[in-house]
Design a protein around this motif. Structure first.
Motif, PDB file in Angstrom:
ATOM      1  N   UNK A 293      37.405 -32.331 -47.180  1.00  0.00           N
ATOM      2  CA  UNK A 293      38.648 -31.566 -47.310  1.00  0.00           C
ATOM      3  C   UNK A 293      39.826 -32.395 -47.802  1.00  0.00           C
ATOM      4  N   UNK A 294      40.172 -33.445 -47.062  1.00  0.00           N
ATOM      5  CA  UNK A 294      41.454 -34.115 -47.295  1.00  0.00           C
ATOM      6  C   UNK A 294      41.588 -34.660 -48.713  1.00  0.00           C
ATOM      7  N   UNK A 295      40.558 -35.340 -49.209  1.00  0.00           N
ATOM      8  CA  UNK A 295      40.647 -35.951 -50.539  1.00  0.00           C
ATOM      9  C   UNK A 295      40.733 -34.906 -51.649  1.00  0.00           C
ATOM     10  N   UNK A 296      39.824 -33.913 -51.693  1.00  0.00           N
ATOM     11  CA  UNK A 296      39.970 -32.913 -52.757  1.00  0.00           C
ATOM     12  C   UNK A 296      41.242 -32.072 -52.624  1.00  0.00           C
ATOM     13  N   UNK A 297      41.688 -31.811 -51.396  1.00  0.00           N
ATOM     14  CA  UNK A 297      42.919 -31.043 -51.226  1.00  0.00           C
ATOM     15  C   UNK A 297      44.113 -31.790 -51.816  1.00  0.00           C
ATOM     16  N   UNK A 298      44.157 -33.098 -51.593  1.00  0.00           N
ATOM     17  CA  UNK A 298      45.255 -33.888 -52.127  1.00  0.00           C
ATOM     18  C   UNK A 298      45.166 -34.000 -53.635  1.00  0.00           C
ATOM     19  N   UNK A 299      43.973 -34.289 -54.159  1.00  0.00           N
ATOM     20  CA  UNK A 299      43.819 -34.475 -55.597  1.00  0.00           C
ATOM     21  C   UNK A 299      44.138 -33.200 -56.357  1.00  0.00           C
ATOM     22  N   UNK A 300      43.735 -32.063 -55.804  1.00  0.00           N
ATOM     23  CA  UNK A 300      43.885 -30.797 -56.507  1.00  0.00           C
ATOM     24  C   UNK A 300      45.107 -30.001 -56.039  1.00  0.00           C
ATOM     25  N   UNK A 301      45.902 -30.604 -55.141  1.00  0.00           N
ATOM     26  CA  UNK A 301      47.149 -30.001 -54.663  1.00  0.00           C
ATOM     27  C   UNK A 301      46.886 -28.631 -54.039  1.00  0.00           C
ATOM     28  N   UNK A 302      45.953 -28.625 -53.066  1.00  0.00           N
ATOM     29  CA  UNK A 302      45.580 -27.389 -52.390  1.00  0.00           C
ATOM     30  C   UNK A 302      46.124 -27.369 -50.964  1.00  0.00           C
ATOM     31  N   UNK A 303      46.546 -26.224 -50.522  1.00  0.00           N
ATOM     32  CA  UNK A 303      47.045 -26.073 -49.166  1.00  0.00           C
ATOM     33  C   UNK A 303      45.976 -25.418 -48.310  1.00  0.00           C
ATOM     34  N   UNK A 304      46.000 -25.674 -46.996  1.00  0.00           N
ATOM     35  CA  UNK A 304      45.059 -24.967 -46.110  1.00  0.00           C
ATOM     36  C   UNK A 304      45.262 -23.462 -46.195  1.00  0.00           C
ATOM     37  N   UNK A 305      44.188 -22.690 -45.970  1.00  0.00           N
ATOM     38  CA  UNK A 305      44.334 -21.234 -46.011  1.00  0.00           C
ATOM     39  C   UNK A 305      45.331 -20.754 -44.963  1.00  0.00           C
ATOM     40  N   UNK A 306      46.074 -19.742 -45.304  1.00  0.00           N
ATOM     41  CA  UNK A 306      47.107 -19.252 -44.412  1.00  0.00           C
ATOM     42  C   UNK A 306      46.576 -18.354 -43.414  1.00  0.00           C
TER      43      UNK A 306
END
Length: 306
Positions: A293-306
């Motif tokens: 989660x953490x690495x791809x979320x940061x690289x792709x500028x993704x936020x956790x689901x709301x």
């Protein structure tokens, strides 16, 4: 407190995947290496797998041969919150139309990251620029299937454009499962030497040339690697991952440069087996959290689901 998944015993089944990421305290999974293609092209790809074509070198049954909507629903059931639609051309004249299809797919499927591809041909810079301006977040390059030199002159301005835009390029540059054309660390290494700020994700950890691609990751700070099929029982035929690289695998993972990839749906085993294979490495829950989660979320500028 969550239950640890690192080094967990017993094989994991698909029905247990949500428990896997919940035990790590994650909101789900981000899979950077998923294939969705126009139905006719996907059918041809599956036919190639059925024939165990020369670029495969072995029998390769497709586990998730579902209609498109069912494949999307299955990923949602697993808790895959974001994924790609990696399509790729094997000849000139395909890439622009594939980009139109994948853009439309991403509009229909909110979890899908807008994904594009390319081929060294007249007009490549124009259609890649069009995709970038249209919101593409990931570009797929398949040197093994395409059989082309990534150092081709017509691609140089494209690499510059993607470097400046900081858009990750997922590149199948390793020679697995069968070497073809311009695979191996040297050809794509030449691209990185000219464009050292290019954000790249080396598919399959660069198998079987693990050492060479890890050296590129050491040399270039924007080089990442994805886990696609790595450490699975099926993939071991490509050769064992060198024990000498395990410390680098751990360090790169903790620093955000190893990303979860699976090759769904074109895999001959359960999706869960990829996660199980990573857990069996026993590199720690922090490593699994970073990769899943953490690495791809940061690289792709993704936020956790709301």
């Amino acid at each position: 407190m969550t239950e640890s998944r690192s080094g967990a015993g017993g094989p994991l089944g698909d029905d247990e995947v949500p428990a896997f990421w919940k035990a790590l305290g994650l909101p789900g999974l981000i899979d950077v290496h998923v294939h969705f293609m126009p139905p006719r092209l996907m059918a041809r790809v599956w036919e190639y797998f059925d024939r165990a074509g020369p670029l495969l070198g072995r029998e390769w049954p497709i586990r998730y041969r579902f209609p498109e909507e069912e494949r999307v629903a299955y990923l949602r059931t697993l808790g895959v919150r974001a994924f790609t639609s990696l399509a790729y051309p094997h000849k000139p004249g395909m890439a622009a139309s594939l980009n139109e299809w994948t853009a439309g797919f991403a509009e229909r499927v909110p979890e899908c990251l807008p994904t594009a591809t390319l081929y060294p041909e007249p007009g490549v810079a124009e259609y890649v620029r069009h995709a970038v301006e249209g919101g593409t977040k990931v570009v797929k390059v398949h040197l093994q299937v395409g059989g082309f030199d990534p150092r081709a002159p017509e691609l140089d301005p494209v690499w510059g454009l993607l470097s400046d835009a900081a858009i990750p390029v997922i590149v199948h540059a390793g020679s697995g499962p069968v070497a073809n054309g311009y695979t191996g660390p040297e050809p794509f290494g030449g691209v990185l030497a000219r464009h050292p700020r290019l954000t790249a994700i080396i598919a399959h950890l660069g198998a079987p040339e693990f050492e060479g691609f890890f050296e590129l990751a050491d040399r270039y700070e924007r080089v990442h690697l994805d886990t696609t099929m790595a450490f699975t029982d099926f993939f071991s035929a490509l050769g064992s991952f060198p024990e000498t690289l395990r410390p680098r695998l751990r360090d790169l993972g903790l620093s955000g440069r190893i990303l979860l990839g699976t090759d769904f749906p074109n895999i001959p085993y359960e999706y869960a087996h990829q996660l199980d294979a990573l857990a069996r490495l026993d590199l720690g829950d922090d490593w699994l959290r970073a990769v899943c989660w953490d690495a791809p979320a940061k690289l792709l500028d993704l936020s956790p689901p709301g």
